[in-house]
Design a protein around this motif. Structure first.
Motif, PDB file in Angstrom:
ATOM      1  N   ARG A 171     129.479 -51.325  63.506  1.00  0.00           N
ATOM      2  CA  ARG A 171     129.864 -52.497  62.703  1.00  0.00           C
ATOM      3  C   ARG A 171     131.376 -52.666  62.618  1.00  0.00           C
ATOM      4  O   ARG A 171     131.906 -53.764  62.810  1.00  0.00           O
ATOM      5  CB  ARG A 171     129.281 -52.376  61.298  1.00  0.00           C
ATOM      6  CG  ARG A 171     129.640 -53.548  60.370  1.00  0.00           C
ATOM      7  CD  ARG A 171     129.031 -53.371  58.997  1.00  0.00           C
ATOM      8  NE  ARG A 171     127.575 -53.364  59.046  1.00  0.00           N
ATOM      9  CZ  ARG A 171     126.818 -54.465  59.064  1.00  0.00           C
ATOM     10  NH1 ARG A 171     127.383 -55.652  59.039  1.00  0.00           N
ATOM     11  NH2 ARG A 171     125.508 -54.362  59.086  1.00  0.00           N
ATOM     12  N   PRO A 179     135.126 -64.402  60.755  1.00  0.00           N
ATOM     13  CA  PRO A 179     134.040 -63.603  60.186  1.00  0.00           C
ATOM     14  C   PRO A 179     132.670 -64.271  60.262  1.00  0.00           C
ATOM     15  O   PRO A 179     131.652 -63.579  60.219  1.00  0.00           O
ATOM     16  CB  PRO A 179     134.475 -63.381  58.731  1.00  0.00           C
ATOM     17  CG  PRO A 179     135.497 -64.431  58.451  1.00  0.00           C
ATOM     18  CD  PRO A 179     136.177 -64.698  59.756  1.00  0.00           C
ATOM     19  N   ARG A 180     132.631 -65.595  60.391  1.00  0.00           N
ATOM     20  CA  ARG A 180     131.329 -66.276  60.400  1.00  0.00           C
ATOM     21  C   ARG A 180     130.518 -65.963  61.658  1.00  0.00           C
ATOM     22  O   ARG A 180     129.370 -65.486  61.537  1.00  0.00           O
ATOM     23  CB  ARG A 180     131.531 -67.786  60.206  1.00  0.00           C
ATOM     24  CG  ARG A 180     131.994 -68.134  58.796  1.00  0.00           C
ATOM     25  CD  ARG A 180     132.474 -69.557  58.694  1.00  0.00           C
ATOM     26  NE  ARG A 180     133.699 -69.774  59.487  1.00  0.00           N
ATOM     27  CZ  ARG A 180     134.354 -70.937  59.522  1.00  0.00           C
ATOM     28  NH1 ARG A 180     133.922 -71.975  58.841  1.00  0.00           N
ATOM     29  NH2 ARG A 180     135.459 -71.041  60.253  1.00  0.00           N
ATOM     30  N   HIS A 182     131.073 -63.510  63.620  1.00  0.00           N
ATOM     31  CA  HIS A 182     130.977 -62.041  63.610  1.00  0.00           C
ATOM     32  C   HIS A 182     129.757 -61.585  62.823  1.00  0.00           C
ATOM     33  O   HIS A 182     128.897 -60.862  63.341  1.00  0.00           O
ATOM     34  CB  HIS A 182     132.260 -61.468  63.013  1.00  0.00           C
ATOM     35  CG  HIS A 182     132.249 -59.987  62.795  1.00  0.00           C
ATOM     36  ND1 HIS A 182     132.326 -59.080  63.826  1.00  0.00           N
ATOM     37  CD2 HIS A 182     132.156 -59.257  61.639  1.00  0.00           C
ATOM     38  CE1 HIS A 182     132.300 -57.836  63.324  1.00  0.00           C
ATOM     39  NE2 HIS A 182     132.189 -57.927  62.016  1.00  0.00           N
ATOM     40  N   GLU A 183     129.652 -62.022  61.575  1.00  0.00           N
ATOM     41  CA  GLU A 183     128.554 -61.588  60.718  1.00  0.00           C
ATOM     42  C   GLU A 183     127.214 -62.144  61.191  1.00  0.00           C
ATOM     43  O   GLU A 183     126.192 -61.448  61.145  1.00  0.00           O
ATOM     44  CB  GLU A 183     128.819 -61.996  59.261  1.00  0.00           C
ATOM     45  CG  GLU A 183     129.978 -61.266  58.611  1.00  0.00           C
ATOM     46  CD  GLU A 183     129.759 -59.764  58.507  1.00  0.00           C
ATOM     47  OE1 GLU A 183     128.582 -59.334  58.511  1.00  0.00           O
ATOM     48  OE2 GLU A 183     130.742 -59.021  58.431  1.00  0.00           O
TER      49      GLU A 183
END
Length: 208
Positions: A171, A179-180, A182-183
């Motif tokens: 992770r 981050p969008r 990515h997550e």
């Protein structure tokens, strides 16, 4: 668990995959292009690079193989096909262009005896010798660090499980521009294509 987690679990997604008997660490495209602040592909942070360096250190201490990928194209991107046409920044990886952006970062630099695979597309498997190398060395589990989560990391995880290898994505050892994606992609990988482990659990498992 969130409502989304419950929904996916209820549909049968996310069943756990355990590590096999012989892992290797796979570092995907940890090159200057993503970590140099003035580079077109710069992601904005280096947290995943620092994490990957710790995973590599743990792997070396345990005698676990470390494999690298980097992107290299022939003149004019002739071997990059439509992918090269779609993503303009890939021109920085053309051989002989004079750019050093395709060099692997010194923080995770290969050592003598490490395999460095050159690729032209997102997956570390597509058009490369990776499958044959893993099979010949009886490797059954890939601990994946690198960039980007939504691109080459996801594509490699999908191809890993498709070829019968257990993908363990670290992770903290993978990164993206935002981050969008990515997550979202970590969630999707964990649901459908592999496992997403935190770095401390990975380094502890490697030490076994």
């Amino acid at each position: 668990m969130t409502e989304l987690d419950d929904d996916y679990a209820g549909a049968g997604f996310g069943r756990p995959l355990d590590w096999g008997e012989k892992p290797a660490v796979l570092l995907i495209d940890m090159v200057r292009a993503y970590f140099e602040p003035d580079a077109e592909l710069y992601m904005g942070n280096r947290d995943c690079l620092d994490s990957a360096a710790r995973v590599v250190s743990a792997a070396r201490a345990a005698g676990v193989p470390v494999i690298y990928t980097r992107v290299v194209y022939g003149p004019g991107g002739i071997d990059g096909g439509l992918f090269f046409k779609k993503v303009g920044a890939l021109r920085h990886f053309v051989s002989g262009s004079g750019s050093d952006l395709g060099e692997i970062m010194p923080d995770v630099a290969p050592e003598a005896g490490d395999l460095v695979i050159t690729k032209q597309y997102a997956s570390a498997f597509f058009g490369t010798t990776l499958t044959a190398t893993l099979a010949a060395n009886r490797i059954d589990t890939l601990v994946i660090c690198g960039v980007s989560t939504s691109g080459c990391v996801r594509a490699t995880a999908v191809d890993a499980i498709s070829n019968g290898y257990v993908p363990i994505v670290v992770r903290q050892g993978v990164g993206d521009r935002d981050p969008r994606p990515h997550e979202a992609n970590l969630f999707d990988i964990a649901a459908k294509y592999g496992e997403v482990w935190d770095e401390p659990a990975v380094t502890e498992r490697l030490a076994r």
